[in-house]
Design a protein around this motif. Sequence first.
Motif, PDB file in Angstrom:
ATOM      1  N   THR A  74       0.854  -1.183   0.000  1.00  0.00           N
ATOM      2  CA  THR A  74       0.000   0.000   0.000  1.00  0.00           C
ATOM      3  C   THR A  74       0.890   1.233   0.000  1.00  0.00           C
ATOM      4  O   THR A  74       1.931   1.233   0.647  1.00  0.00           O
ATOM      5  N   GLY A  75       0.433   2.267  -0.713  1.00  0.00           N
ATOM      6  CA  GLY A  75       1.159   3.540  -0.690  1.00  0.00           C
ATOM      7  C   GLY A  75       2.080   3.678  -1.884  1.00  0.00           C
ATOM      8  O   GLY A  75       2.301   2.732  -2.644  1.00  0.00           O
TER       9      GLY A  75
ATOM     10  N   ARG B 257       5.099  -0.040   2.681  1.00  0.00           N
ATOM     11  CA  ARG B 257       4.696  -0.945   1.582  1.00  0.00           C
ATOM     12  C   ARG B 257       4.937  -2.402   1.914  1.00  0.00           C
ATOM     13  O   ARG B 257       4.151  -3.269   1.556  1.00  0.00           O
TER      14      ARG B 257
ATOM     15  N   MET C 148      -4.128   4.786   3.426  1.00  0.00           N
ATOM     16  CA  MET C 148      -2.895   4.229   2.863  1.00  0.00           C
ATOM     17  C   MET C 148      -1.621   4.825   3.485  1.00  0.00           C
ATOM     18  O   MET C 148      -0.552   4.261   3.393  1.00  0.00           O
TER      19      MET C 148
END
Length: 498
Positions: free
Chosen positions: A95-96, A106, A221
């Motif tokens: 994520t991100g 992440r 996120m």
Amino acid sequence: MKNSRRNFIWSSLAVSTLTMTRWGWAAGVNGSGIPGSPEMIELGKKWKALNASDAKQRGRERFNDNKYGMFIHWGLYSQCGGIWKGEKMEEGDGTGPRVAEWIMRRKEIPRAEYAKLAKTFNPTKFDADEWVAIAKAAGMQYMVITSKHHDGFALFDSKVSDYNAVKATPFGRDIIRELEQACKRGGISFGVYYSHALDWRDGGDSGMKDYCYHDKPKQEMFVNKFDPAPVKFDDYIANKSLPQVRELVANYDLKEIWLDTPIYIPASHSFEFYKTIYEANPETLVSQRIGNGFGDIGTPGDNVIPDEASENTWEGIATTNNSWGYKSYDEDWKSPKETLFWLLENVSKGGNFLLNVGPDGTGTIPPKSVQNLVAVGQWLKVNGDAIYGTKPWKVTHEGPTGIAIKGTEHRSKKGFKLDVTPEDFWFTKKGNTLYAIAMTRPEGNTVSIKSLKGHPISGINMLGESGQVEWSEKADGIEITLPTFGSKGMGYALEIIS
Ligand code: GLC
């Protein structure tokens, strides 16, 4: 409660768009204060009084004159180069953003495991004077380095948290102090980035539970949901973030402090940061990402080429490849020409340009980025008068080339193709002098500049060339006969004296 606050957000949106669409102060992930609420109005007045002070004005003038600076993202993550346990950050779930300093988020690396990176942080090639020399050779007049990024690790000596370069690493040196001193010796301004509202180590849930007024959080996120510190966001602010910012402003001479990632920070906290910085040094400018509109320096966003000019104080920020932190496998470097294009797009629109480098875990700035930056520095040695200390003119650019880049991933996905023509000119001004800047040289020696039609001209010089420049008024502009170029290089700049 939640619902009525949400309705209030909606009903006050019209007001916020009015002020927020003055770009450079664009909303986005900007804190949880409710525009138009009595609290925001009250704090806004207090902020305005400090922001309008003579001291801040002096800070803004110095900042605006500098025009071009070096951003540096450096920290524990620089040792990873975008790879965790043999896997690139793009691979697997995560994520991100795919920028290297986000590896902890992440790859959802637990805090204790990530902290082991401190034990191996020993950048023996780091030399503060060399970094300053590179910035100067690049024509940059200031430097801003990450003193603490979202991973919570500080590059300065801190009494507030031992998780820092001096106390937690074999390196044991205060990197912020060394760079502050080197900038002083080199005669360039110094500032730091500090991630105040987002801290994956000590920041709990970044205020999501307490301060998010949407049913579905929009900035999830960003937040550490895999192994958050069991603390309340307010306690993190009171016990780590604000005290560390106090240390920074008290112990270092900072011209700029680049607070980042406000997401859910309430207005009262943002204002507290602003006041704390002001009381320590009223000339230190603060980035708009302090949150809730209480900054001094706007930005169009990460890797964004702004559409319009703005007379506000602002800074375009961009990467030299597609990551802020060092990414070992990203070779998509901005060429000297692309770099110059970004510089001109920002400066002609009234902004500064803060361009990032990502040194690796040994303390080396990737040589390719240095080479590209120095090539632009050569151009600035000749043409710097058209950049430093300038303001925007009524026309920022004429000619066919127009490129929209709206974010880091936009450029990395779409690529960047630059096709500038000899008909493209960017403009800046200084007092009665106007500058017309071209990125490419014409085949012959005549060019025509349409926007100069009707502009009073008493003389034209070409920067760095001594030959005579002739001009005559034509139906659709001013036709200019350039002297033969004595120098090699990209483009040229004309100094047009009224
Ligand atoms: C964003 C990112 C961050 C980077 C910054 C630079 O806030 O989260 O990684 O430091 O932009 O502008």
